[in-house]
Design a protein around this motif. Structure first.
Motif, PDB file in Angstrom:
ATOM      1  N   PHE A   1     -33.634  -8.647  60.879  1.00  0.00           N
ATOM      2  CA  PHE A   1     -34.850  -8.483  61.685  1.00  0.00           C
ATOM      3  C   PHE A   1     -35.708  -7.332  61.168  1.00  0.00           C
ATOM      4  CE2 PHE A   1     -32.067 -10.604  64.852  1.00  0.00           C
ATOM      5  CZ  PHE A   1     -32.849 -11.708  65.078  1.00  0.00           C
ATOM      6  N   ASP A   2     -36.039  -7.363  59.902  1.00  0.00           N
ATOM      7  CA  ASP A   2     -36.966  -6.417  59.270  1.00  0.00           C
ATOM      8  C   ASP A   2     -36.384  -5.026  59.073  1.00  0.00           C
ATOM      9  OD1 ASP A   2     -38.799  -8.427  59.201  1.00  0.00           O
ATOM     10  OD2 ASP A   2     -39.910  -7.755  60.947  1.00  0.00           O
ATOM     11  N   SER A   3     -35.927  -4.379  60.161  1.00  0.00           N
ATOM     12  CA  SER A   3     -35.538  -2.974  60.007  1.00  0.00           C
ATOM     13  C   SER A   3     -34.297  -2.586  60.794  1.00  0.00           C
ATOM     14  CB  SER A   3     -36.700  -2.056  60.435  1.00  0.00           C
ATOM     15  OG  SER A   3     -36.941  -2.184  61.820  1.00  0.00           O
ATOM     16  N   PHE A   4     -33.519  -3.560  61.266  1.00  0.00           N
ATOM     17  CA  PHE A   4     -32.266  -3.212  61.946  1.00  0.00           C
ATOM     18  C   PHE A   4     -31.182  -3.104  60.878  1.00  0.00           C
ATOM     19  CE2 PHE A   4     -28.432  -4.068  64.503  1.00  0.00           C
ATOM     20  CZ  PHE A   4     -28.602  -3.093  65.460  1.00  0.00           C
ATOM     21  N   LEU A   5     -30.909  -1.881  60.490  1.00  0.00           N
ATOM     22  CA  LEU A   5     -30.006  -1.616  59.368  1.00  0.00           C
ATOM     23  C   LEU A   5     -28.560  -1.703  59.832  1.00  0.00           C
ATOM     24  CD1 LEU A   5     -30.197  -0.835  56.360  1.00  0.00           C
ATOM     25  CD2 LEU A   5     -30.007   1.546  57.065  1.00  0.00           C
ATOM     26  N   ILE A   6     -27.815  -2.667  59.287  1.00  0.00           N
ATOM     27  CA  ILE A   6     -26.404  -2.803  59.640  1.00  0.00           C
ATOM     28  C   ILE A   6     -25.581  -1.717  58.965  1.00  0.00           C
ATOM     29  CG2 ILE A   6     -24.426  -4.373  59.660  1.00  0.00           C
ATOM     30  CD1 ILE A   6     -26.845  -5.242  61.356  1.00  0.00           C
ATOM     31  N   GLY A   7     -25.918  -1.374  57.731  1.00  0.00           N
ATOM     32  CA  GLY A   7     -25.205  -0.304  57.041  1.00  0.00           C
ATOM     33  C   GLY A   7     -24.900  -0.664  55.596  1.00  0.00           C
ATOM     34  N   THR A   8     -24.218   0.258  54.934  1.00  0.00           N
ATOM     35  CA  THR A   8     -23.860   0.114  53.520  1.00  0.00           C
ATOM     36  C   THR A   8     -22.346   0.091  53.392  1.00  0.00           C
ATOM     37  OG1 THR A   8     -25.835   1.374  52.938  1.00  0.00           O
ATOM     38  CG2 THR A   8     -24.166   1.102  51.224  1.00  0.00           C
ATOM     39  N   MET A   9     -21.843  -0.770  52.524  1.00  0.00           N
ATOM     40  CA  MET A   9     -20.398  -0.869  52.326  1.00  0.00           C
ATOM     41  C   MET A   9     -20.136  -1.366  50.902  1.00  0.00           C
ATOM     42  SD  MET A   9     -20.716  -3.988  54.806  1.00  0.00           S
ATOM     43  CE  MET A   9     -22.305  -3.243  55.120  1.00  0.00           C
ATOM     44  N   PRO A  10     -19.005  -0.981  50.310  1.00  0.00           N
ATOM     45  CA  PRO A  10     -18.639  -1.534  49.003  1.00  0.00           C
ATOM     46  C   PRO A  10     -18.370  -3.032  49.110  1.00  0.00           C
ATOM     47  CG  PRO A  10     -17.374   0.455  49.488  1.00  0.00           C
ATOM     48  CD  PRO A  10     -18.056   0.056  50.759  1.00  0.00           C
ATOM     49  N   LEU A  11     -18.846  -3.788  48.157  1.00  0.00           N
ATOM     50  CA  LEU A  11     -18.607  -5.227  48.166  1.00  0.00           C
ATOM     51  C   LEU A  11     -17.115  -5.525  48.112  1.00  0.00           C
ATOM     52  CD1 LEU A  11     -20.076  -7.962  48.111  1.00  0.00           C
ATOM     53  CD2 LEU A  11     -20.111  -7.814  45.626  1.00  0.00           C
ATOM     54  N   SER A  12     -16.377  -4.701  47.393  1.00  0.00           N
ATOM     55  CA  SER A  12     -14.933  -4.922  47.265  1.00  0.00           C
ATOM     56  C   SER A  12     -14.198  -4.707  48.578  1.00  0.00           C
ATOM     57  CB  SER A  12     -14.355  -3.993  46.196  1.00  0.00           C
ATOM     58  OG  SER A  12     -14.612  -2.634  46.508  1.00  0.00           O
ATOM     59  N   SER A  13     -14.802  -3.966  49.537  1.00  0.00           N
ATOM     60  CA  SER A  13     -14.137  -3.732  50.824  1.00  0.00           C
ATOM     61  C   SER A  13     -14.149  -4.965  51.707  1.00  0.00           C
ATOM     62  CB  SER A  13     -14.809  -2.565  51.559  1.00  0.00           C
ATOM     63  OG  SER A  13     -16.136  -2.916  51.948  1.00  0.00           O
ATOM     64  N   LEU A  14     -14.946  -5.967  51.346  1.00  0.00           N
ATOM     65  CA  LEU A  14     -15.045  -7.177  52.146  1.00  0.00           C
ATOM     66  C   LEU A  14     -14.100  -8.267  51.672  1.00  0.00           C
ATOM     67  CD1 LEU A  14     -18.945  -7.328  52.448  1.00  0.00           C
ATOM     68  CD2 LEU A  14     -17.310  -6.169  53.938  1.00  0.00           C
ATOM     69  N   SER A  15     -13.399  -8.029  50.556  1.00  0.00           N
ATOM     70  CA  SER A  15     -12.465  -9.030  50.034  1.00  0.00           C
ATOM     71  C   SER A  15     -11.422  -8.355  49.149  1.00  0.00           C
ATOM     72  CB  SER A  15     -13.224 -10.090  49.226  1.00  0.00           C
ATOM     73  OG  SER A  15     -12.323 -10.979  48.579  1.00  0.00           O
ATOM     74  N   ASN A  16     -10.190  -8.810  49.271  1.00  0.00           N
ATOM     75  CA  ASN A  16      -9.121  -8.300  48.415  1.00  0.00           C
ATOM     76  C   ASN A  16      -9.198  -8.855  47.003  1.00  0.00           C
ATOM     77  OD1 ASN A  16      -8.014  -6.850  50.574  1.00  0.00           O
ATOM     78  ND2 ASN A  16      -6.788  -8.621  51.245  1.00  0.00           N
TER      79      ASN A  16
END
Length: 718
Positions: free
Chosen positions: A216-231
């Motif tokens: 929604f334009d500016s609702f920032l969910i955040g930053t995370m390493p891509l590797s943290s989302l999958s083993n």
């Protein structure tokens, strides 16, 4: 362009030529591969070598230019349109992304990662779930009468409130709210029926393998390493391409592993879209409006400070001159004015100041500056600051009501007490604003009496009395008001205290003691004893960010990346990716080319995706080896057009001429790839398959005249 469509069933391709419709030279040199067509309108955005960003219409008319102001080393590295064509994302070298309004080129939002080490951006993907649809004769939907949070949100009270007005130029050159278009887009926009189901997702990847997610334009969910989302993803694997299905239930990612540069394909699930349901739009859009309103409030404060400074500096310049002269004579400026007020006879120092320094011209200038300044301050509070507080109060009340609604299985991460604290601060700002207005009204009233007296004194001192003249009617002088102004406000305005910062104790200390901000500012004559407007608004901004960080944290826990498939052992220069759908579910198509000039073929990959319990995985991978119509042709660029056609620009190595070729890809014969194989990649397997001829729909060649040739080098924009 000429409309001669060739028959794909004929043996020879019938070529169509290009005809120039418009030709215009932009003001500057366009950077290579830094231009993009709007997906909806005949607009093209270009980044120039002087770092400016320019938007042009198809006829060559420039719409706007955005000059570069972000450092000599910082520059745009990626451009991405929002699918509905209303916004443009500009990704900069420093890791920041700025969202630009297409209407006027103003910066609407600036996205900074919460990770200070967020590096150079490698991917900007922007998808939505509504731009591909065209509403035709849609019947109006009836609103539910059941008492639910959605019913309450449908009562859009904010739309019934007066619209906020634009801010004056005193808010600064960087102000976003001096434009009516911008303020209508960010704040005054009315939520229409159906908007609650409209969602856009912005995914930004950096070179160190982190991704930033924004909705929604500016609702920032955040930053995370891509590797943290999958083993299955190695650390520092970076995102290269991103797209999604029309309903945003499944996202497709092309990922590059570190060191080896192996190309992987994987899927990503954003589970909170389904988990939060209908309340996701309310939460995200409301928080976005709250952020915009707080920014509007901050810029209103800048205008207040600028107007007060302009008014006060002139007054203090005149008073400072007489104060310095009086102090040299061993007196006190206030007593000099009091003596003159009581006796009607000024001292020599004061008389010299009145006749030689202030004079009639200076008195008029002082009066005009102060009266206009007081009126401007009062107008800013009445028309801008207080209405903003009222809007924020309504939005916080709505979110508090949503937080209080007990619904199982909806992990919004909202706490009613958090919004009560926010409302407490907003109420404090409103109370402080009313006290500010009272001070303005009183000081203006006293200054008017003082100015009238000074003007009368100048007239008396500079007038030569003639006994034959009729007596001049003297103005009514309110001696008590003049005396109060001289004693209280002459040397320093009471409004200064409202703009002071670093007043102890700080607001955070009151919070730690559990004291109410509303009660603190409800006391009489608080100015100078409590923190001013600046700290109040900064405290509200920090508090709201802390409150919204809780649902953002809950959303970050709802991201999953599936097991990847190896596409190629090395990096590939020409890639495009698109998601479609068949009766079995989502499909992801990829077109791949090694980038070698002597390779007259491309590989098409089709990945079937199945979803179970909201989690997606790649169930089947098929591929096809597609030969160019002529072995002398080499690929310049390729792009998917829709769910059936792709478009390629091919260059002839012998004639140096180019052609644009449109071909079907969905109906090709795809051969299934063994996903359990670890010995080869999909690209390598496809190279072993028999080459298929392209099912060419049409071709276009540049209509050459004389020595002119057409050899396109830039990317195709869909």
């Amino acid at each position: 362009m000429e409309d001669e469509i060739s028959d794909p069933g004929t043996a020879e391709r019938e070529a169509r030529g290009f005809r120039v419709l418009y030709q215009s030279k932009p003001s500057g040199i366009v950077r290579r591969n830094m231009s993009a067509w709007s997906p909806q309108l005949d607009l093209i955005v270009m980044v120039m070598t002087n770092k400016s960003i320019q938007l042009y219409r198809m006829n060559g008319q420039r719409v706007w230019i955005h000059t570069h102001k972000y450092g000599t080393e910082n520059e745009v590295e990626k451009i991405q349109w929002r699918p509905d064509g209303k916004m443009i994302a500009l990704a900069y070298k420093d890791g920041s992304t700025r969202i630009v309004d297409v209407n006027n080129g103003k910066i609407m939002h600036t996205l900074h990662s919460d990770d200070p080490n967020f590096g150079r951006i490698t991917c900007v993907g922007w998808v939505d779930n509504h731009s591909h649809e065209i509403a035709v004769n849609n019947a109006p939907t009836s609103k539910s009468t059941e008492c639910t949070p959605q019913t309450l949100f449908d009562l859009d009270i904010v739309s019934m409130m007066p619209k906020l007005s634009i801010l004056p130029s005193s808010s600064g050159p960087e102000s976003q709210f001096t434009s009516k278009t911008t303020i209508d887009t960010l704040i005054n926009a009315i939520t229409k029926d159906g908007d609650g189901s409209n969602l856009d997702v912005l995914v930004i990847g950096d070179e160190d393998g982190k991704i930033l997610l924004n909705v929604f334009d500016s609702f920032l969910i955040g930053t995370m390493p891509l590797s943290s989302l999958s083993n299955h993803i190695k650390p520092r694997s970076k995102l290269l391409y991103h797209t999604a299905s029309h309903d945003l239930s499944t996202h497709s990612l092309l990922i590059s592993e570190p060191h080896t540069q192996r190309l992987l394909f994987s899927t990503m699930d954003i589970l909170f879209i389904q988990q939060f349901g209908q309340y996701l739009f309310q939460l995200a859009s409301t928080s976005t409006k709250v952020q915009a309103l707080i920014k509007y409030m901050t810029e209103t404060l800048k205008s207040l400070e600028a107007e007060f400074k302009s008014m006060n500096d002139l007054a203090q310049r005149y008073v400072g001159i007489i104060e310095e002269d009086v102090m040299k004579a061993g007196g006190e400026v206030g007593l000099e004015f009091f003596e003159f007020l009581v006796t009607g006879i000024p001292s020599a120092t004061l008389k010299e100041w009145l006749l030689d320094v202030l004079m009639e011209r200076g008195q008029k200038r002082w009066e005009k500056s102060s009266v206009n300044g007081y009126e401007a301050l009062r107008r800013l509070v009445h028309e801008n600051l207080l209405p903003t507080c009222e809007r924020i109060s309504v939005l916080f009340c709505r979110l508090r009501g949503l937080a209080r609604w007990k619904e199982s299985g909806s992990p919004l991460g909202l706490e009613p007490d958090d919004f009560t604290r926010c409302l407490d601060v907003v109420t404090g700002i409103m109370l402080y604003s009313h006290e500010f207005l009272q001070k303005i009204n009183k000081e203006l009233d006293l200054f008017t009496a003082f100015s009238t007296w000074i003007r009368h004194a100048l007239d008396q001192l500079s007038t030569v009395i003639n006994i034959d003249d009729k007596p001049v009617e003297e103005p009514t002088i309110d001696i008590l008001k003049v005396a109060e102004y001289v004693g209280t406000y002459l040397k320093s305005s009471s409004l200064e205290d409202f703009f002071k910062r670093d007043i102890e104790p700080r607001l955070s200390e009151y919070k730690e003691r559990g004291e109410s901000i509303e009660e603190l500012y409800s006391k009489e004559d608080t100015a100078g004893q409590v923190p001013g407007f600046g700290e109040l608004i900064e405290y509200l901004d920090a508090l709201s960010k802390t409150v919204f960080a809780k649902p953002q944290q809950a959303m970050r826990q709802q991201l999953r990346v599936g097991k990847p498939v190896l596409i190629h052992e090395e990096g590939i220069s020409n890639i495009d990716i698109r998601m479609a759908k068949d009766e079995k579910g989502p499909l992801t198509y990829m077109i791949l080319h090694s980038g070698k000039a002597d390779e007259a073929r491309v590989v098409l990959v089709c990945c079937q995706i199945e979803t179970d319990g909201g989690l997606s995985n790649i169930s089947k991978v098929s591929c096809a080896n597609l030969a160019f119509p002529d072995p002398n042709l080499h690929l310049v660029q390729a792009k998917f057009v829709d769910d059936n056609l792709l478009i390629m620009i091919l260059g002839d190595k012998e004639t140096l001429l180019s052609e644009m070729l449109t071909a079907e890809y969905a109906a090709l014969e795809y051969t299934e790839f063994n996903m359990t194989s670890t010995s080869q990649s999909v690209f390598e397997y496809a190279a072993t398959l028999p080459s298929q001829d392209m099912n060419v729909v049409s071709t276009r060649k540049y209509d050459t005249t004389g020595d002119t040739i057409f050899l396109p080098q830039n990317q195709i924009s869909g």
